[in-house]
Scaffold this motif. Structure first.
Motif, PDB file in Angstrom:
ATOM      1  N   LYS A 129       0.830  -1.208   0.000  1.00 34.38           N
ATOM      2  CA  LYS A 129       0.000   0.000   0.000  1.00 34.38           C
ATOM      3  C   LYS A 129       0.864   1.259   0.000  1.00 34.38           C
ATOM      4  CE  LYS A 129      -3.856  -2.145   2.502  1.00 34.38           C
ATOM      5  NZ  LYS A 129      -4.658  -2.119   3.747  1.00 34.38           N
ATOM      6  N   VAL A 130       1.886   1.274   0.847  1.00 37.59           N
ATOM      7  CA  VAL A 130       2.758   2.441   0.932  1.00 37.59           C
ATOM      8  C   VAL A 130       3.428   2.711  -0.402  1.00 37.59           C
ATOM      9  CG1 VAL A 130       4.892   3.336   1.944  1.00 37.59           C
ATOM     10  CG2 VAL A 130       3.174   2.287   3.415  1.00 37.59           C
ATOM     11  N   VAL A 131       4.060   1.699  -0.971  1.00 36.09           N
ATOM     12  CA  VAL A 131       4.809   1.882  -2.220  1.00 36.09           C
ATOM     13  C   VAL A 131       3.879   2.267  -3.363  1.00 36.09           C
ATOM     14  CG1 VAL A 131       6.274   0.751  -3.918  1.00 36.09           C
ATOM     15  CG2 VAL A 131       6.652   0.334  -1.482  1.00 36.09           C
ATOM     16  N   ALA A 132       2.701   1.610  -3.438  1.00 38.49           N
ATOM     17  CA  ALA A 132       1.760   1.922  -4.519  1.00 38.49           C
ATOM     18  C   ALA A 132       1.304   3.373  -4.440  1.00 38.49           C
ATOM     19  CB  ALA A 132       0.563   0.982  -4.453  1.00 38.49           C
ATOM     20  N   GLN A 239     -11.715  -8.095   1.545  1.00 42.75           N
ATOM     21  CA  GLN A 239     -11.656  -6.641   1.454  1.00 42.75           C
ATOM     22  C   GLN A 239     -10.219  -6.158   1.277  1.00 42.75           C
ATOM     23  OE1 GLN A 239     -10.371  -4.202   3.915  1.00 42.75           O
ATOM     24  NE2 GLN A 239     -10.803  -2.681   2.309  1.00 42.75           N
ATOM     25  N   GLN A 240      -9.319  -6.710   2.092  1.00 42.35           N
ATOM     26  CA  GLN A 240      -7.930  -6.273   2.017  1.00 42.35           C
ATOM     27  C   GLN A 240      -7.283  -6.645   0.688  1.00 42.35           C
ATOM     28  OE1 GLN A 240      -5.582  -4.647   4.597  1.00 42.35           O
ATOM     29  NE2 GLN A 240      -7.666  -3.834   4.560  1.00 42.35           N
ATOM     30  N   ILE A 241      -7.525  -7.836   0.219  1.00 46.20           N
ATOM     31  CA  ILE A 241      -6.903  -8.297  -1.028  1.00 46.20           C
ATOM     32  C   ILE A 241      -7.434  -7.494  -2.218  1.00 46.20           C
ATOM     33  CG2 ILE A 241      -6.702 -10.249  -2.614  1.00 46.20           C
ATOM     34  CD1 ILE A 241      -6.735 -12.062  -0.083  1.00 46.20           C
ATOM     35  N   ILE A 242      -8.745  -7.252  -2.242  1.00 49.53           N
ATOM     36  CA  ILE A 242      -9.321  -6.450  -3.325  1.00 49.53           C
ATOM     37  C   ILE A 242      -8.765  -5.036  -3.293  1.00 49.53           C
ATOM     38  CG2 ILE A 242     -11.447  -5.413  -4.188  1.00 49.53           C
ATOM     39  CD1 ILE A 242     -11.221  -8.335  -4.894  1.00 49.53           C
ATOM     40  N   GLU A 243      -8.615  -4.468  -2.100  1.00 49.41           N
ATOM     41  CA  GLU A 243      -8.038  -3.121  -1.981  1.00 49.41           C
ATOM     42  C   GLU A 243      -6.606  -3.096  -2.501  1.00 49.41           C
ATOM     43  OE1 GLU A 243      -6.634  -0.060   1.558  1.00 49.41           O
ATOM     44  OE2 GLU A 243      -8.261  -1.460   1.986  1.00 49.41           O
ATOM     45  N   ILE A 244      -5.812  -4.085  -2.119  1.00 50.22           N
ATOM     46  CA  ILE A 244      -4.417  -4.137  -2.549  1.00 50.22           C
ATOM     47  C   ILE A 244      -4.311  -4.326  -4.061  1.00 50.22           C
ATOM     48  CG2 ILE A 244      -2.301  -5.529  -2.425  1.00 50.22           C
ATOM     49  CD1 ILE A 244      -3.137  -6.138   0.519  1.00 50.22           C
ATOM     50  N   ILE A 245      -5.109  -5.236  -4.604  1.00 51.54           N
ATOM     51  CA  ILE A 245      -5.105  -5.458  -6.050  1.00 51.54           C
ATOM     52  C   ILE A 245      -5.502  -4.182  -6.783  1.00 51.54           C
ATOM     53  CG2 ILE A 245      -6.255  -6.689  -7.932  1.00 51.54           C
ATOM     54  CD1 ILE A 245      -4.218  -8.379  -6.479  1.00 51.54           C
ATOM     55  N   GLY A 246      -6.442  -3.450  -6.216  1.00 47.20           N
ATOM     56  CA  GLY A 246      -6.850  -2.188  -6.824  1.00 47.20           C
ATOM     57  C   GLY A 246      -5.725  -1.175  -6.860  1.00 47.20           C
ATOM     58  N   LEU A 247      -4.995  -1.055  -5.763  1.00 45.08           N
ATOM     59  CA  LEU A 247      -3.881  -0.105  -5.713  1.00 45.08           C
ATOM     60  C   LEU A 247      -2.766  -0.511  -6.680  1.00 45.08           C
ATOM     61  CD1 LEU A 247      -3.670   0.580  -1.869  1.00 45.08           C
ATOM     62  CD2 LEU A 247      -4.599   2.079  -3.641  1.00 45.08           C
ATOM     63  N   ILE A 248      -2.507  -1.802  -6.782  1.00 44.92           N
ATOM     64  CA  ILE A 248      -1.512  -2.283  -7.748  1.00 44.92           C
ATOM     65  C   ILE A 248      -1.965  -1.955  -9.171  1.00 44.92           C
ATOM     66  CG2 ILE A 248      -0.431  -4.351  -8.723  1.00 44.92           C
ATOM     67  CD1 ILE A 248      -0.505  -5.564  -5.913  1.00 44.92           C
ATOM     68  N   TYR A 249      -3.255  -2.150  -9.431  1.00 46.85           N
ATOM     69  CA  TYR A 249      -3.791  -1.838 -10.761  1.00 46.85           C
ATOM     70  C   TYR A 249      -3.614  -0.353 -11.081  1.00 46.85           C
ATOM     71  CZ  TYR A 249      -7.110  -0.840 -14.469  1.00 46.85           C
ATOM     72  OH  TYR A 249      -7.676  -0.404 -15.629  1.00 46.85           O
ATOM     73  N   PHE A 250      -3.928   0.509 -10.138  1.00 49.29           N
ATOM     74  CA  PHE A 250      -3.772   1.946 -10.379  1.00 49.29           C
ATOM     75  C   PHE A 250      -2.319   2.293 -10.696  1.00 49.29           C
ATOM     76  CE2 PHE A 250      -7.931   2.582  -8.310  1.00 49.29           C
ATOM     77  CZ  PHE A 250      -8.462   3.537  -9.159  1.00 49.29           C
ATOM     78  N   THR A 251      -1.398   1.666  -9.980  1.00 48.96           N
ATOM     79  CA  THR A 251       0.017   1.918 -10.233  1.00 48.96           C
ATOM     80  C   THR A 251       0.411   1.464 -11.638  1.00 48.96           C
ATOM     81  OG1 THR A 251       0.469   1.574  -7.882  1.00 48.96           O
ATOM     82  CG2 THR A 251       2.347   1.538  -9.361  1.00 48.96           C
ATOM     83  N   ALA A 252      -0.039   0.271 -12.018  1.00 49.35           N
ATOM     84  CA  ALA A 252       0.277  -0.244 -13.356  1.00 49.35           C
ATOM     85  C   ALA A 252      -0.361   0.634 -14.438  1.00 49.35           C
ATOM     86  CB  ALA A 252      -0.213  -1.684 -13.485  1.00 49.35           C
ATOM     87  N   TYR A 253      -1.591   1.048 -14.209  1.00 51.01           N
ATOM     88  CA  TYR A 253      -2.295   1.887 -15.183  1.00 51.01           C
ATOM     89  C   TYR A 253      -1.581   3.218 -15.368  1.00 51.01           C
ATOM     90  CZ  TYR A 253      -6.100   4.415 -17.483  1.00 51.01           C
ATOM     91  OH  TYR A 253      -6.853   5.141 -18.364  1.00 51.01           O
ATOM     92  N   TYR A 254      -1.126   3.801 -14.267  1.00 54.63           N
ATOM     93  CA  TYR A 254      -0.427   5.084 -14.343  1.00 54.63           C
ATOM     94  C   TYR A 254       0.888   4.933 -15.103  1.00 54.63           C
ATOM     95  CZ  TYR A 254       2.349   9.099 -12.865  1.00 54.63           C
ATOM     96  OH  TYR A 254       3.159  10.208 -12.862  1.00 54.63           O
TER      97      TYR A 254
END
Length: 258
Positions: A129-132, A239-254
């Motif tokens: 979460k921090v790094v993303a 909830q936690q896994i979906i949140e983390i996957i979402g943040l990873i996705y945003f990072t990849a998309y950016y």
């Protein structure tokens, strides 16, 4: 009309009391049936938490910089929610990783002590979460918090549609096992979980929905394989896994855009 509105408002406050550490009026129901009825509003609470997290990150970043702002925001959200979902993630990893039979896995998950798998899961989760959030520009980091907090709680609330409750004991903290999931409840979850998606371009929205759908299917199969159902811990972990996957996705998309 006033009675209906009061009932809905009371249910929303009950959902807030269940998912956060915020103090609620004494008249707000806290028993299992009240929370079960309130579970349809969990994604609304997630949306509110996302807005709080985004506001915190934005203001703290202006004061102390984005790096420290991210860490302080994540710590603040842990305090606000009482590490409710993080506890579920740790218990799931301990149970699924440390047990061989279903009964043993469920027993490990119910144990209040944390094991090696749980510790590693929490360390990995916090660091991801921090790094993303640090790799995203501040405005997109704030949007990602709103989207992921709301969406993850909506998706976690849908688990009970596809799996039975895994425990036979009634001594638990999982309201969904007592809740009917009619179409109205599902729509409420999806509406408030999906509202923040309108902040995103269509291509980003479609990609995120696909990634979340695949993750959800995997988690359902994982729970069915290990314990033939779900528990409160698996909902928190979802909830936690979906949140983390979402943040990873945003990072990849950016990074694809830049």
């Amino acid at each position: 009309m006033k009675i209906v509105l009061k009932q809905h408002f009371g249910a929303i406050l009950a959902a807030v009391s269940f998912l956060t550490r915020l103090p609620m009026p004494l008249w707000v129901g806290s028993h299992s049936q009240a929370i079960a009825k309130a579970s349809r509003w969990f994604s609304l609470v997630g949306l509110l938490l996302g807005l709080i997290a985004a506001a915190s990150l934005y203001l703290l970043s202006l004061l102390v910089g984005q790096m420290l702002g991210v860490v302080l925001t994540l710590v603040a959200m842990i305090l606000l929610t009482g590490a409710f979902h993080e506890d579920g993630l740790a218990d799931l990893c301990d149970g699924f990783g440390g047990g061989w039979q279903t009964e043993r896995k469920l027993a490990i998950m119910k144990d209040s002590q944390i094991g090696t798998y749980g510790v590693l899961a929490l360390v990995a989760s916090f660091n991801i979460k921090v790094v993303a959030l640090l790799q995203l520009p501040l405005d997109l980091a704030c949007v990602s918090l709103i989207v992921c907090h709301a969406g993850s709680r909506a998706i976690a609330g849908l688990v009970a549609i596809y799996l039975p409750y895994a425990r036979t004991s009634n001594n638990n903290k999982t309201p969904q096992k007592d809740a009917l999931l009619p179409l109205k409840n599902r729509l409420i979850l999806l509406i408030f979980g999906g509202l923040p998606l309108f902040l995103l371009p269509l291509s980003a929205t479609l990609g995120l929905i696909l990634i979340w759908l695949l993750t959800f299917i995997y988690l359902i199969r994982l729970m069915d394989h290990h314990i033939q159902g779900y528990t409160g811990d698996t909902l928190g972990a979802t909830q936690q896994i979906i949140e983390i996957i979402g943040l990873i996705y945003f990072t990849a998309y950016y990074y694809q855009l830049t």
